[in-house]
Design a protein around this motif. Sequence first.
Motif, short mmCIF file in Angstrom:
data_model
loop_
_atom_site.label_atom_id
_atom_site.label_comp_id
_atom_site.label_asym_id
_atom_site.label_seq_id
_atom_site.Cartn_x
_atom_site.Cartn_y
_atom_site.Cartn_z
N ALA A 135 36.78 100.51 48.72
CA ALA A 135 36.54 99.95 47.39
C ALA A 135 36.44 98.43 47.44
CB ALA A 135 37.64 100.38 46.43
N LEU A 136 37.26 97.80 48.26
CA LEU A 136 37.19 96.34 48.38
C LEU A 136 35.83 95.93 48.97
CD1 LEU A 136 38.38 93.52 48.17
CD2 LEU A 136 39.52 93.91 50.37
N GLY A 137 35.39 96.63 49.99
CA GLY A 137 34.09 96.32 50.58
C GLY A 137 32.95 96.47 49.57
N ILE A 138 32.98 97.54 48.80
CA ILE A 138 31.95 97.75 47.78
C ILE A 138 32.03 96.68 46.70
CG2 ILE A 138 31.16 99.32 45.96
CD1 ILE A 138 32.13 101.64 47.83
N SER A 139 33.24 96.31 46.31
CA SER A 139 33.42 95.27 45.29
C SER A 139 32.82 93.94 45.76
CB SER A 139 34.91 95.07 44.99
OG SER A 139 35.49 96.23 44.49
N ILE A 140 33.05 93.63 47.02
CA ILE A 140 32.51 92.38 47.57
C ILE A 140 31.00 92.45 47.62
CG2 ILE A 140 32.36 90.97 49.66
CD1 ILE A 140 35.35 91.76 50.09
N PHE A 141 30.47 93.56 48.10
CA PHE A 141 29.02 93.71 48.19
C PHE A 141 28.36 93.60 46.82
CE2 PHE A 141 25.07 96.14 48.39
CZ PHE A 141 24.43 95.46 49.42
N SER A 142 29.02 94.15 45.79
CA SER A 142 28.44 94.12 44.44
C SER A 142 28.79 92.83 43.69
CB SER A 142 28.88 95.34 43.64
OG SER A 142 30.28 95.33 43.43
N GLN A 143 29.58 91.94 44.32
CA GLN A 143 29.95 90.65 43.74
C GLN A 143 30.72 90.79 42.43
OE1 GLN A 143 28.86 87.33 45.32
NE2 GLN A 143 29.08 88.91 46.87
N ASP A 144 31.58 91.81 42.34
CA ASP A 144 32.39 92.08 41.15
C ASP A 144 33.76 91.45 41.35
OD1 ASP A 144 34.09 93.16 39.21
OD2 ASP A 144 33.09 95.11 39.23
N GLU A 145 33.95 90.25 40.80
CA GLU A 145 35.15 89.47 41.08
C GLU A 145 36.43 90.15 40.59
OE1 GLU A 145 34.74 85.35 40.00
OE2 GLU A 145 33.12 85.06 41.45
N TYR A 146 36.40 90.79 39.43
CA TYR A 146 37.60 91.48 38.95
C TYR A 146 37.99 92.60 39.91
CZ TYR A 146 37.53 89.00 34.51
OH TYR A 146 37.59 88.02 33.55
N CYS A 147 36.99 93.38 40.36
CA CYS A 147 37.29 94.47 41.28
C CYS A 147 37.70 93.95 42.66
CB CYS A 147 36.10 95.43 41.39
SG CYS A 147 35.93 96.48 39.93
N ILE A 148 37.16 92.82 43.07
CA ILE A 148 37.58 92.22 44.34
C ILE A 148 39.07 91.93 44.29
CG2 ILE A 148 37.42 90.17 45.82
CD1 ILE A 148 34.39 90.08 45.04
N ILE A 149 39.52 91.30 43.22
CA ILE A 149 40.94 90.98 43.09
C ILE A 149 41.76 92.27 42.97
CG2 ILE A 149 42.68 89.90 41.59
CD1 ILE A 149 40.44 87.81 40.89
N TYR A 150 41.32 93.18 42.12
CA TYR A 150 42.04 94.43 41.89
C TYR A 150 42.19 95.24 43.18
CZ TYR A 150 43.28 98.87 39.69
OH TYR A 150 43.92 100.03 39.34
N HIS A 151 41.12 95.34 43.96
CA HIS A 151 41.19 96.14 45.19
C HIS A 151 41.82 95.38 46.35
CE1 HIS A 151 39.54 99.69 43.48
NE2 HIS A 151 38.55 98.99 42.93
N THR A 152 41.82 94.06 46.32
CA THR A 152 42.63 93.32 47.29
C THR A 152 44.09 93.66 47.04
OG1 THR A 152 41.03 91.50 47.45
CG2 THR A 152 43.29 91.04 48.16
N LYS A 153 44.49 93.67 45.77
CA LYS A 153 45.86 94.06 45.42
C LYS A 153 46.11 95.52 45.83
CE LYS A 153 49.20 94.32 41.60
NZ LYS A 153 50.23 94.62 42.56
#
Length: 131
Positions: free
Chosen positions: A62-80
């Motif tokens: 999910a973090l990889g997909i979030s980064i690829f899609s440039q979704d900053e909220y999901c990047i933070i959420y899935h890093t957590k």
Amino acid sequence: MGQNQSQDNQQDSVIQMALQDYKEGLGQFLQKMPEIAGKFNEFTEVCFKEGKLSKKEKQLIALGISIFSQDEYCIIYHTKGCIDEGCSEEEILEALGVTAAFGGGAAMSQAVTLVQEAISELGSSDKQMKH
């Protein structure tokens, strides 16, 4: 307080504020659209359940997909999510390398900025990062 400490505190608050904004937004959506939000929540809970893939592996995906899609909220959420599932910083960074290999410079820019900031703050505040 030195300038670096002040910048760290400002970055930390941005990460925490983003998580809070996301939670509040979801809560408001749930109140306004309970049937849709409820079904969405049920769906995502099933998707992230332990299965053939562990919860930890699913958070890394999910973090990889979030980064690829440039979704900053999901990047933070899935890093957590990665941290909460016990990912080490090295595991997260390795997953980011794979994402950057696929997603190029845009993925790398998120990896070396937003994800590093979130790891720094969330890893130290949650005390759950494994080194």
